[in-house]
Motif scaffolding. Structure first.
Motif, PDB file in Angstrom:
ATOM      1  N   GLU A 102       0.802  -1.218   0.000  1.00 14.74           N
ATOM      2  CA  GLU A 102       0.000   0.000   0.000  1.00 14.74           C
ATOM      3  C   GLU A 102       0.835   1.268   0.000  1.00 14.74           C
ATOM      4  OE1 GLU A 102      -3.119  -0.002  -0.395  1.00 14.74           O
ATOM      5  OE2 GLU A 102      -3.432  -2.154  -0.157  1.00 14.74           O
ATOM      6  N   ASN A 103       2.111   1.224  -0.400  1.00 19.93           N
ATOM      7  CA  ASN A 103       2.960   2.417  -0.415  1.00 19.93           C
ATOM      8  C   ASN A 103       2.968   3.120  -1.763  1.00 19.93           C
ATOM      9  OD1 ASN A 103       3.894   2.457   2.259  1.00 19.93           O
ATOM     10  ND2 ASN A 103       5.346   0.811   1.823  1.00 19.93           N
ATOM     11  N   GLU A 104       2.375   2.521  -2.783  1.00 22.66           N
ATOM     12  CA  GLU A 104       2.387   3.118  -4.114  1.00 22.66           C
ATOM     13  C   GLU A 104       1.375   4.274  -4.160  1.00 22.66           C
ATOM     14  OE1 GLU A 104       4.365   2.491  -6.564  1.00 22.66           O
ATOM     15  OE2 GLU A 104       5.413   0.908  -5.472  1.00 22.66           O
ATOM     16  N   PRO A 105       1.729   5.453  -4.796  1.00 22.39           N
ATOM     17  CA  PRO A 105       0.777   6.563  -4.924  1.00 22.39           C
ATOM     18  C   PRO A 105      -0.377   6.216  -5.857  1.00 22.39           C
ATOM     19  CG  PRO A 105       2.773   7.051  -6.156  1.00 22.39           C
ATOM     20  CD  PRO A 105       3.061   5.776  -5.400  1.00 22.39           C
ATOM     21  N   GLN A 106      -1.531   6.862  -5.604  1.00 17.20           N
ATOM     22  CA  GLN A 106      -2.740   6.609  -6.378  1.00 17.20           C
ATOM     23  C   GLN A 106      -3.009   7.781  -7.325  1.00 17.20           C
ATOM     24  OE1 GLN A 106      -4.400   3.734  -6.240  1.00 17.20           O
ATOM     25  NE2 GLN A 106      -2.891   3.013  -4.732  1.00 17.20           N
ATOM     26  N   PRO A 107      -3.673   7.530  -8.469  1.00 18.82           N
ATOM     27  CA  PRO A 107      -3.859   8.601  -9.455  1.00 18.82           C
ATOM     28  C   PRO A 107      -5.003   9.562  -9.126  1.00 18.82           C
ATOM     29  CG  PRO A 107      -4.760   6.546 -10.286  1.00 18.82           C
ATOM     30  CD  PRO A 107      -4.085   6.201  -8.995  1.00 18.82           C
ATOM     31  N   ASP A 108      -6.046   9.114  -8.438  1.00 17.85           N
ATOM     32  CA  ASP A 108      -7.215   9.972  -8.231  1.00 17.85           C
ATOM     33  C   ASP A 108      -7.746   9.787  -6.810  1.00 17.85           C
ATOM     34  OD1 ASP A 108      -9.499   7.768 -10.035  1.00 17.85           O
ATOM     35  OD2 ASP A 108      -8.040   7.409  -8.454  1.00 17.85           O
ATOM     36  N   LEU A 109      -8.841  10.533  -6.522  1.00 18.22           N
ATOM     37  CA  LEU A 109      -9.431  10.506  -5.180  1.00 18.22           C
ATOM     38  C   LEU A 109     -10.047   9.150  -4.860  1.00 18.22           C
ATOM     39  CD1 LEU A 109     -10.256  11.986  -2.595  1.00 18.22           C
ATOM     40  CD2 LEU A 109     -12.306  12.793  -3.784  1.00 18.22           C
ATOM     41  N   LEU A 110     -10.670   8.501  -5.844  1.00 20.79           N
ATOM     42  CA  LEU A 110     -11.271   7.194  -5.605  1.00 20.79           C
ATOM     43  C   LEU A 110     -10.224   6.172  -5.181  1.00 20.79           C
ATOM     44  CD1 LEU A 110     -13.745   5.404  -5.671  1.00 20.79           C
ATOM     45  CD2 LEU A 110     -13.350   5.013  -8.115  1.00 20.79           C
ATOM     46  N   GLY A 111      -9.064   6.190  -5.878  1.00 18.92           N
ATOM     47  CA  GLY A 111      -7.990   5.263  -5.502  1.00 18.92           C
ATOM     48  C   GLY A 111      -7.478   5.514  -4.104  1.00 18.92           C
ATOM     49  N   LYS A 112      -7.377   6.806  -3.728  1.00 22.25           N
ATOM     50  CA  LYS A 112      -6.900   7.120  -2.377  1.00 22.25           C
ATOM     51  C   LYS A 112      -7.902   6.662  -1.318  1.00 22.25           C
ATOM     52  CE  LYS A 112      -4.244  11.126  -3.976  1.00 22.25           C
ATOM     53  NZ  LYS A 112      -4.095  12.589  -3.939  1.00 22.25           N
ATOM     54  N   GLU A 113      -9.192   6.882  -1.569  1.00 21.30           N
ATOM     55  CA  GLU A 113     -10.192   6.443  -0.607  1.00 21.30           C
ATOM     56  C   GLU A 113     -10.247   4.919  -0.522  1.00 21.30           C
ATOM     57  OE1 GLU A 113     -13.379  10.137  -0.845  1.00 21.30           O
ATOM     58  OE2 GLU A 113     -13.755   8.279  -1.966  1.00 21.30           O
ATOM     59  N   THR A 114     -10.070   4.231  -1.667  1.00 20.34           N
ATOM     60  CA  THR A 114     -10.047   2.757  -1.650  1.00 20.34           C
ATOM     61  C   THR A 114      -8.859   2.254  -0.826  1.00 20.34           C
ATOM     62  OG1 THR A 114     -11.072   2.777  -3.825  1.00 20.34           O
ATOM     63  CG2 THR A 114     -10.069   0.712  -3.105  1.00 20.34           C
ATOM     64  N   ARG A 115      -7.693   2.870  -1.027  1.00 24.60           N
ATOM     65  CA  ARG A 115      -6.521   2.466  -0.244  1.00 24.60           C
ATOM     66  C   ARG A 115      -6.743   2.731   1.243  1.00 24.60           C
ATOM     67  NH1 ARG A 115      -0.786   5.179  -1.532  1.00 24.60           N
ATOM     68  NH2 ARG A 115      -1.874   6.982  -0.688  1.00 24.60           N
ATOM     69  N   LEU A 116      -7.426   3.857   1.579  1.00 28.06           N
ATOM     70  CA  LEU A 116      -7.724   4.152   2.974  1.00 28.06           C
ATOM     71  C   LEU A 116      -8.623   3.070   3.578  1.00 28.06           C
ATOM     72  CD1 LEU A 116      -7.565   6.082   5.380  1.00 28.06           C
ATOM     73  CD2 LEU A 116      -9.526   7.308   4.442  1.00 28.06           C
ATOM     74  N   GLN A 117      -9.609   2.594   2.804  1.00 28.21           N
ATOM     75  CA  GLN A 117     -10.479   1.528   3.304  1.00 28.21           C
ATOM     76  C   GLN A 117      -9.701   0.228   3.501  1.00 28.21           C
ATOM     77  OE1 GLN A 117     -13.680   1.271   0.522  1.00 28.21           O
ATOM     78  NE2 GLN A 117     -14.568   3.283   1.068  1.00 28.21           N
ATOM     79  N   ARG A 118      -8.805  -0.086   2.546  1.00 35.29           N
ATOM     80  CA  ARG A 118      -8.001  -1.312   2.705  1.00 35.29           C
ATOM     81  C   ARG A 118      -7.117  -1.214   3.948  1.00 35.29           C
ATOM     82  NH1 ARG A 118      -7.288  -0.739  -3.053  1.00 35.29           N
ATOM     83  NH2 ARG A 118      -5.203   0.097  -2.693  1.00 35.29           N
ATOM     84  N   LEU A 119      -6.533  -0.034   4.177  1.00 37.35           N
ATOM     85  CA  LEU A 119      -5.688   0.122   5.363  1.00 37.35           C
ATOM     86  C   LEU A 119      -6.512  -0.020   6.648  1.00 37.35           C
ATOM     87  CD1 LEU A 119      -3.430   3.106   4.207  1.00 37.35           C
ATOM     88  CD2 LEU A 119      -2.710   0.740   4.568  1.00 37.35           C
ATOM     89  N   GLN A 120      -7.745   0.501   6.634  1.00 37.33           N
ATOM     90  CA  GLN A 120      -8.596   0.345   7.818  1.00 37.33           C
ATOM     91  C   GLN A 120      -8.955  -1.122   8.055  1.00 37.33           C
ATOM     92  OE1 GLN A 120     -11.830   2.949   6.918  1.00 37.33           O
ATOM     93  NE2 GLN A 120     -10.760   4.822   7.568  1.00 37.33           N
ATOM     94  N   MET A 121      -9.180  -1.874   6.967  1.00 32.36           N
ATOM     95  CA  MET A 121      -9.440  -3.312   7.131  1.00 32.36           C
ATOM     96  C   MET A 121      -8.221  -4.016   7.696  1.00 32.36           C
ATOM     97  SD  MET A 121     -11.548  -4.004   3.598  1.00 32.36           S
ATOM     98  CE  MET A 121     -11.632  -5.763   3.912  1.00 32.36           C
ATOM     99  N   ILE A 122      -7.027  -3.630   7.214  1.00 31.74           N
ATOM    100  CA  ILE A 122      -5.788  -4.218   7.761  1.00 31.74           C
ATOM    101  C   ILE A 122      -5.666  -3.885   9.249  1.00 31.74           C
ATOM    102  CG2 ILE A 122      -3.271  -4.132   7.634  1.00 31.74           C
ATOM    103  CD1 ILE A 122      -3.545  -3.672   4.625  1.00 31.74           C
ATOM    104  N   GLN A 123      -6.065  -2.648   9.617  1.00 33.77           N
ATOM    105  CA  GLN A 123      -6.009  -2.260  11.035  1.00 33.77           C
ATOM    106  C   GLN A 123      -6.945  -3.121  11.876  1.00 33.77           C
ATOM    107  OE1 GLN A 123      -7.170   1.780  11.845  1.00 33.77           O
ATOM    108  NE2 GLN A 123      -5.567   2.023  13.387  1.00 33.77           N
ATOM    109  N   GLU A 124      -8.133  -3.448  11.332  1.00 35.23           N
ATOM    110  CA  GLU A 124      -9.058  -4.329  12.040  1.00 35.23           C
ATOM    111  C   GLU A 124      -8.479  -5.737  12.188  1.00 35.23           C
ATOM    112  OE1 GLU A 124     -13.132  -2.127  10.447  1.00 35.23           O
ATOM    113  OE2 GLU A 124     -12.655  -4.191   9.875  1.00 35.23           O
ATOM    114  N   GLU A 125      -7.774  -6.210  11.146  1.00 36.10           N
ATOM    115  CA  GLU A 125      -7.123  -7.522  11.251  1.00 36.10           C
ATOM    116  C   GLU A 125      -6.066  -7.516  12.344  1.00 36.10           C
ATOM    117  OE1 GLU A 125      -7.546  -8.719   6.505  1.00 36.10           O
ATOM    118  OE2 GLU A 125      -5.598  -8.683   7.468  1.00 36.10           O
ATOM    119  N   LEU A 126      -5.343  -6.386  12.460  1.00 35.98           N
ATOM    120  CA  LEU A 126      -4.361  -6.285  13.544  1.00 35.98           C
ATOM    121  C   LEU A 126      -5.045  -6.316  14.915  1.00 35.98           C
ATOM    122  CD1 LEU A 126      -1.618  -3.700  12.491  1.00 35.98           C
ATOM    123  CD2 LEU A 126      -1.335  -6.125  13.007  1.00 35.98           C
TER     124      LEU A 126
END
Length: 967
Positions: A573-597
């Motif tokens: 998840e360290n790669e930059p995203q091209p638009d706002l949708l990609g950034k919000e999607t990455r934010l959701q994936r990171l939050q799911m990873i946080q829940e797994e932790l």
């Protein structure tokens, strides 16, 4: 060249000095308070005329200052000192003259007001003397009764208190007369006048005291008579009450005692006739000081007392004859009473025997003894029910005795006591049988209640052992489960015994209740069976769990693999995203990873519960915890950075869409203007276009802000996203430029005779200047350069807004002041109304000062602005004009003021403009010092003559004066 200004200055100085000397001479002649009132009033009128000439002197001083200013501009530095010295002398002389005018007029006016107040107080005193003489002159009127005499006495006491209280006012008036005589020396306030007032007051005081003493004597005699009448009435009521206790059927005394009591009452009635004669003698003196109507009432009252006494005497004679008849009926009563007493004694012995049988039994030791005792109580209740007919016979015999007039209360008490004893034994038997029956019911229901109490504890034990993993706790829970299983077996035996006693339950509870109780026993047995099975299962699970806690490695390896999987997801998840949708999607994936932790740490804590004293297991768990903490910190950093990028992108999109929406709406508006035909609304459309041109500078600032936010978005986006942001910014810049050109061309087409010039800083129409803007950047200006200018442009925009707000506020306040000063008052009430409005404007000066300080503080950060200096000059001019208006609030001084200077005149020479600005601080300082000298009386808390008059503090006593200050 300088001779003419010099001559004009010298002439104006000479005229001013001559005028001030003449005024001082007139003041010296009139500065005296001695003499009669007419002379003092003439001097007061003369000082008023001198005060009216003060504006003329101020005009001469203004002429001197103007000529001096003209002279100072065209002479050398050496000659300026001499001119300034003359100016200083003439100003000092003017200040001395103005102060002399104020003090002389104030002193004479204060003495005149003092004299007027004294005369007013003297007139009030003599009016009071006259009123008191008129009140005390008539003789004392005879009153109707005691209450009216007390009211008359209270009124006289009030008059006496008024006279005594007036002594303080008399002393004050005498002190004022002595003080005024020392100042004016007029015979109307000398010592003879003061002695005359005191003598008249003493006469009124003596008359009031004599009247009060006489009324006190009359009232006291009537009060004593009234007390005697009340005592006689109380005695008469007491004798009547004693007589009423002896007569009629309600008396409880024997016939012999009643006869003796009546004879004693007859003796008291004979003594009451003597008391009545004494009252008649005492009433003679009271009637002399009472009105005829009141005397008639007193005689009627004595006659009513005599009639009541005669009636009481007649009743005593009649009652003695009746008591003799009562003695004859007592013999017939005795025989029936003895028979009733014998039957009552026999009935009570039977009740005592049944009660002894109830108390002879021992306490039951078993359930069988309790059942036998319950059956015994039931038999006793049946025996008592059979004696109910005898109780009714005793009541009938007692009722027959009531036809005699003798006192049957002792016999009635015996019958009632026997009936109560019967009811007591009957209630006791019922209570004991009911208690025994209740004990039997409780004995049969105890197993059910104990089971209901035991059931929650067993259920809690099952719930608490559902997720037990600690070995030490497992052993303790096993012991508790064993105890619960033993108690469950006891409940099983008790419930089986209840099911075998069906007949006994029916006799105690009844058929319906016994059936429901047996159903409840059956349901309880089923519940116990279910809990027993659950406890057995839980015991077997805990026993197996003890062996499972020994295997640690089986749970450690899956956790280690799961942590490695989560670390791999975070690295992706360290790669930059091209638009706002990609950034919000990455934010959701990171939050799911946080829940797994979060789930991982829970599993790790459960695994740590299995680690006991094994060093190898403890070392592995510590390493796993360290890896988890490192991964958690890395995830939190990436998550915070992603949230920041999402917020920045959202801010850029919102600002970009706002500016695009404004451009679209403005283009539609301009297209509607192009399509419209005719000249009907040309003026309104021209005004709208000029307003649009005025908005362009702020929109250009907004464009630079959007560019700065876009640069932040570019830094956090991929190359494709950065190229897209660049494209959107270029399109927005081009749209704003084309919209500006379209507006200018459309305004030029609607007004062919005007020329619109865009200099980059100002958009100018011939004869009109719009709001200053900023030069629109060319397409070659990069977003990086815009970001560095955002803070500077925001400060400039805030400065423009503050300048506009302050100028609008100052314009509104100036309009209010102009309307007030244009008004020419024709009465004192209008002058007061104007003064209140000026005070309201003064109360809002701190608000304007706060707005101006905010403007100055921001102007020091952004840089010097000529518009800010212009506003500063207007603000100082407004405050000085407001102070002048407040200090000279007279009908002649409220003339129409000059309007404020809104703009600098066009075509002013730049050199002259700079010279005026350089001299402005000195001019403002001199004007402020001059205003401060005139406004010193206004620093007091209220406008009152006692504060404006400097000589007020030299007097020991001042009279009250309500109104505006006399100066």
């Amino acid at each position: 060249m300088t001779q003419q200004p010099q001559d004009e200055f010298d002439t104006s100085v000479e005229n001013a000095e001559a005028w001030m000397k003449a005024i001082q001479e007139r003041l010296r002649i009139n500065d005296n308070t001695k003499g009669p009132r007419s002379a003092l009033e003439a001097r007061l009128r003369e000082t008023e005329k001198i005060c009216a000439l003060e504006p003329e002197g101020r005009l001469k001083m203004d002429l001197v200052l103007m000529k001096a200013d003209a002279l100072l501009r065209c002479i050398s530095e050496e000659e300026k000192h001499e001119i300034l010295s003359k100016l200083k002398d003439i100003k000092a002389m003017w200040e001395e003259t103005a102060i002399y005018i104020t003090h002389c007029h104030s002193r004479i006016e204060w003495v005149w007001l003092h004299w007027s107040e004294y005369l007013k107080a003297q007139d009030e005193f003599y009016a009071w003397i006259h009123n008191m003489k008129v009140t005390l002159e008539p003789d004392i009127e005879l009153q109707l009764g005691l209450k009216e005499k007390q009211w008359q006495l209270s009124h006289s006491q009030v008059l006496l208190n008024d006279v005594l209280n007036q002594s303080v006012l008399l002393e004050r008036l005498l002190e004022e007369a002595a003080s005024l005589f020392n100042r004016i020396g007029d015979p109307s306030v000398d010592e003879d006048v003061q002695k005359k007032m005191k003598v008249e007051y003493e006469e009124i005081k003596a008359e009031a005291q004599c009247r009060v003493k006489l009324l006190e004597k009359i009232t006291k005699e009537h009060e004593q008579y009234k007390t005697s009448v009340d005592q006689f009435q109380l005695w008469l009521n007491g004798v009547t009450e004693r007589l009423n206790c002896c007569i009629g059927e309600t008396t409880k005394l024997p016939a012999d005692n009643g006869l003796k009591t009546l004879q004693n009452i007859a003796k008291d009635v004979n003594r009451g006739e003597k008391k009545l004669k004494c009252l008649e003698v005492q009433s003679t003196g009271v009637i002399q000081n009472t009105s005829p109507l009141g005397a008639g009432k007193m005689k009627d009252e004595l006659e009513e007392l005599r009639k009541a006494l005669e009636k009481l005497k007649l009743i005593c004679v009649e009652e003695e004859e009746r008591m003799h008849k009562i003695l004859k009926s007592e013999s017939a009563y005795q025989s029936q009473a003895r028979q009733l007493e014998a039957e009552v004694q026999e009935f009570r012995k039977m009740l005592q025997r049944l009660e002894d049988d109830l108390e002879s039994g021992e306490k039951p030791k078993s359930e069988e003894d309790l059942v036998a005792l319950w059956r015994k109580y039931i038999a006793t209740r049946a025996a008592l029910a059979a004696e109910e007919s005898k109780v009714e016979r005793l009541k009938a015999q007692l009722k027959e005795l009531f036809r005699f007039s003798q006192n049957i209360q002792p016999l009635s008490d015996g019958v009632v006591a026997a009936i109560r004893e019967y009811q007591r034994v009957k209630g006791k038997t019922f209570k004991m049988s009911t208690g025994t029956e209740t004990e039997l019911r409780q004995s049969f229901q105890n197993p059910l209640r104990e089971f209901q109490l035991w059931k929650p504890s067993a259920q809690r034990l099952l719930d608490s052992t559902a997720n037990v993993a600690e070995p030490s706790l497992t052993h303790a829970f096993l012991l508790q489960i064993e105890a619960c299983l033993a108690q469950s077996s006891q409940f099983k035996e008790q419930l089986m015994m209840l099911q075998l006693k069906k007949d006994l339950l029916s006799s105690i509870f009844g058929e319906e209740r016994a059936k429901s109780l047996l159903v409840e026993v059956t349901d309880t047995a089923k519940e116990r069976e279910i809990l027993h099975k659950s406890l057995l299962q839980r015991r077997s699970r805990l026993q197996s769990l003890v062996t499972q806690h020994k295997d640690f490695d089986a749970g450690f390896v899956p956790l280690q693999k799961k942590l490695s999987t989560i670390r791999a997801k975070v690295d992706l998840e360290n790669e930059p995203q091209p638009d706002l949708l990609g950034k919000e999607t990455r934010l959701q994936r990171l939050q799911m990873i946080q829940e797994e932790l979060a789930e991982f740490i829970v599993q790790m804590e459960e695994l740590e519960n299995l680690v006991q004293s094994n060093p190898t297991h403890r070392r592995k768990m510590n390493q796993l915890s360290s890896d988890y903490q490192t991964l958690k910190r890395s995830l939190e950093i990436i998550l915070a950075r992603t949230e920041k990028h999402v917020r920045e992108h959202w801010t850029f999109n919102n600002k970009l869409s706002d500016l695009q929406r404004w451009i679209t709406m403005t283009e539609q508006k301009l297209e509607s203007y192009q399509d419209a035909s005719g000249e009907r609304n040309t003026a309104s459309r021209v005004a709208d276009l000029e307003g649009l041109l005025a908005e362009f500078p702020s929109k250009e600032i907004q464009l630079h802000l959007v560019g700065a936010h876009g640069q932040l978005v570019i830094e956090s986006s991929s190359p494709e996203g950065a190229a897209h942001v660049h494209t959107e910014m270029n399109q927005l810049t081009e749209s704003l430029r084309s919209l500006k050109k379209m507006t200018i061309s459309l305004l030029s087409s609607m007004q062919p005779n005007t020329t619109v010039v865009d200099t980059g800083k100002n958009i100018t129409i011939v004869g009109k200047t719009l709001t200053t803007g900023f030069a629109f950047g060319s397409s070659a200006v990069t977003l990086k350069h815009a970001q560095t200018k955002v803070s500077k442009e925001e400060e400039n925009s805030h400065l423009l807004k503050l300048m506009k707000d302050f100028e609008q506020w100052l314009h509104v306040e100036n309009d209010k002041l102009s309307k007030i000063l244009v008004t020419k008052p024709s009465s004192c009430e209008e002058v007061k109304a104007i003064h209140s409005k000026l005070k309201e404007l003064q109360s809002r000066v701190p608000e304007g000062q706060r707005l101006f300080e905010d403007l100055r503080s921001l102007q020091t950060v952004v840089g010097t602005s000529e518009d800010v200096e212009d506003l500063r000059y207007q603000w100082m001019l407004y405050k000085s004009k407001l102070k002048d208006s407040s200090s000279s609030l007279t009908p002649r001084s409220l003339e129409e003021p000059d309007g404020f200077r809104k703009r600098r005149p066009g075509g002013m020479c730049p050199f002259l403009h700079r010279v005026c600005w350089a001299a402005l601080p000195l001019q403002i300082l001199l004007l402020f010092l001059l205003l401060l000298a005139f406004l010193l009386p206004l620093v007091e808390e209220t406008h009152s003559c006692k504060f404006a008059n400097n000589f007020a503090r030299s007097f020991n006593l001042m009279l009250r004066y309500e109104g505006p200050p006399p100066t």
